[in-house]
Write an enzyme that holds these catalytic residues in place. Structure first.
Site, short mmCIF file in Angstrom:
data_model
loop_
_atom_site.label_atom_id
_atom_site.label_comp_id
_atom_site.label_asym_id
_atom_site.label_seq_id
_atom_site.Cartn_x
_atom_site.Cartn_y
_atom_site.Cartn_z
N GLU A 117 51.23 -4.63 -69.44
CA GLU A 117 50.76 -4.79 -70.81
C GLU A 117 49.52 -5.70 -70.87
OE1 GLU A 117 54.19 -6.08 -73.05
OE2 GLU A 117 54.93 -4.04 -73.23
N GLU A 120 59.28 0.95 -70.56
CA GLU A 120 60.28 0.01 -71.07
C GLU A 120 60.76 0.48 -72.43
OE1 GLU A 120 58.89 -4.03 -71.26
OE2 GLU A 120 57.87 -3.91 -69.31
#
Length: 484
Positions: free
Chosen positions: A116, A263
């Site tokens: 991220e 995720e």
């Protein structure tokens, strides 16, 4: 019962995890489960894919020969060096991929370059280095002769794309304007190398960040008011979010790019919306959804590849995003299942197989000394609780959490025990200038579990990596609970 019925029943009973299902294995814990125990836990539950956050040598050794497919990881703090030096990328591939890429070794499928990296919290620190790092790693994989079967990808938060406020529907999805250029270049490079786009999607965060978000839209059971998009109906935010990404990929000319959900999950503590009942509802719907082998409205024929987040709770994760960060596991910190969960997606009321061979510290807790003087309590207690919660996990004490609602003495005992366990029950860790004493009587309540930590080789050198700002957030929440 007919033979056919018996056969079908056996198939259900023998069903492992749904096809395409993996888990994230995080290790930010004061007392992490031994890697061999974790790998056995994965195998016992039929989990055939795992995503790592660091390429830990012990974890790789434990995975070797298991047949479990692995996504290795390069942390964000390595991106600058790898982006600037192709030699560093080649060295990383040699040490972490080639070293374990052999018959009977680790089944390596992907390398996650960063995690991220375009989050707003990073203030653009990784915008210029993520693509060069991705290029150098994939090129190093190609040079090593494994690039045809091991692909580099970048796990990205779902905030890298959105729909405009004037047309908030999935089909209007576009990459975020401030990073649209680099995102387009990343997508083109992934496509050139036949690598997937990896995205992290969190319906819980949609709910956590917006009090007006409709609760039912976070789940998969059809109870929500649907969203209509040019004749297409969405009944949950997961599919709507996924298809927003599909639209963004279409807009840059790669609408057919494979997508991995790196995720997705639901925490069970640390917030009033982070509770086991919600997590069980979420996973039950998600797993049934995966088992149906159908795609989303924008990609009805695509099978979904999903990594659950996460495997076990991690008591040293930063709580800057929220106290729930330490409670994402489908298992507790010690590998014990939290609630009934059928990974096959068949909807059975069954518990996951617990971790085997877990060794615990002695059945000793640390609690408030009942003989402590009123004067000492008044002078010292607040500061000692602050210290304990700065160096251990007190997130269950926060508002809406499992241990919220105890009196000040109970809060103090919880804090002292959390620190005592994090310090592997060292004698000096249960004193607090005479305010605490070890006890063999479990101080747990019906709602609040006072843990006994597991014994690991890492326990002797407890890693206290809690950021000061994160600790301050926990301490502040605990102080609100203290009233004498």
């Amino acid at each position: 019962m007919t033979m056919l019925a018996v056969a079908l029943l056996l198939l259900v009973l023998l069903a492992g995890a749904a096809e395409g299902l993996g888990v994230n294995w995080g290790t930010q814990a004061s007392h992490p489960l031994p890697p061999k125990v974790v790998v056995q836990l994965l195998r016992d539950n039929g989990i055939k894919k795992v995503k790592l956050f660091e390429t830990n040598l012990d974890a790789m050794r434990a995975l070797a020969g298991s047949g479990i497919e692995a996504m290795l990881a390069i942390p964000n703090n390595m991106l600058h060096d790898i982006a600037q030096d192709s030699g560093a990328a080649k060295d990383w591939v040699k040490s972490n991929v080639k070293r374990f890429d052999f018959d009977g070794g680790v089944v390596i499928k992907y390398v996650a370059v960063g995690n991220e990296p375009f989050l707003g919290a990073y203030n653009g620190s990784f915008i210029k280095v993520t693509l060069p790092a991705l290029e150098n790693i994939q090129n190093a994989l190609n040079d090593a002769g494994v690039g045809d079967r091991i692909k580099a990808t970048v796990p990205l938060n779902a905030d890298v794309y959105n729909s405009p406020a004037k047309n908030p529907v999935p089909s209007a999805g576009r990459f975020r304007s401030d990073i649209s250029g680099v995102m387009t270049d990343i997508v083109k490079f992934l496509a050139k190398n036949k690598a997937p786009f990896t995205v992290n999607i969190y319906p819980f965060l949609s709910l956590y960040l917006n009090d007006n978000f409709p609760l039912d839209f976070a789940f998969f059971d059809g109870a929500a008011t649907p969203v209509h998009d040019n004749g297409v109906t969405y009944t949950n935010v997961f599919e709507a979010n996924f298809d927003t990404l599909v639209a963004a990929l279409v807009a840059v000319g790669h609408g057919d790019m494979p997508i991995i959900v790196g995720e997705v999950g639901w925490p069970t503590d640390g917030d009033r919306r982070a509770k086991s009942s919600h997590a069980q509802r979420f996973y039950n719907g998600l797993l049934k959804r995966l088992a149906s082998n159908r795609g989303t409205p924008a990609r009805p024929s695509q099978h979904l590849d999903v990594y659950l987040f996460g495997l076990v709770d991690e008591d040293q994760k930063s709580v800057q995003p929220g106290s729930f960060e330490r409670h994402w596991g489908i298992f507790r910190y010690d590998g014990q299942p939290k609630f009934a969960m059928d990974l096959s997606g068949q909807g059975r009321n069954t518990m996951l197989v617990p971790a085997k061979g877990v060794q615990y510290l002695s059945r000793t807790w640390c609690a408030l000394n009942p003989k402590a003087s009123r004067n000492d309590l008044g002078k010292l207690l607040g500061a000692k609780i602050d210290y304990a919660c700065t160096n251990a996990d007190c997130t269950p004490l926060g508002y809406g959490s499992t241990c919220n609602g105890m009196d000040a003495k109970g809060n103090a005992s919880y804090a002292f025990n959390a620190y005592y366990q994090a310090q592997s029950q060292k004698d000096e860790a249960c004193d607090f200038q005479g305010l605490a004493l070890p006890t063999e009587t479990d101080p747990s309540t019906a709602a609040c579990n006072f843990t006994i930590q597991i014994a690991t080789s890492a326990a002797a050198a407890v890693r206290l990596r809690v950021a000061a700002v994160a600790a301050a957030l926990v301490v502040a929440s605990v102080q609100l609970l203290l009233s004498w």
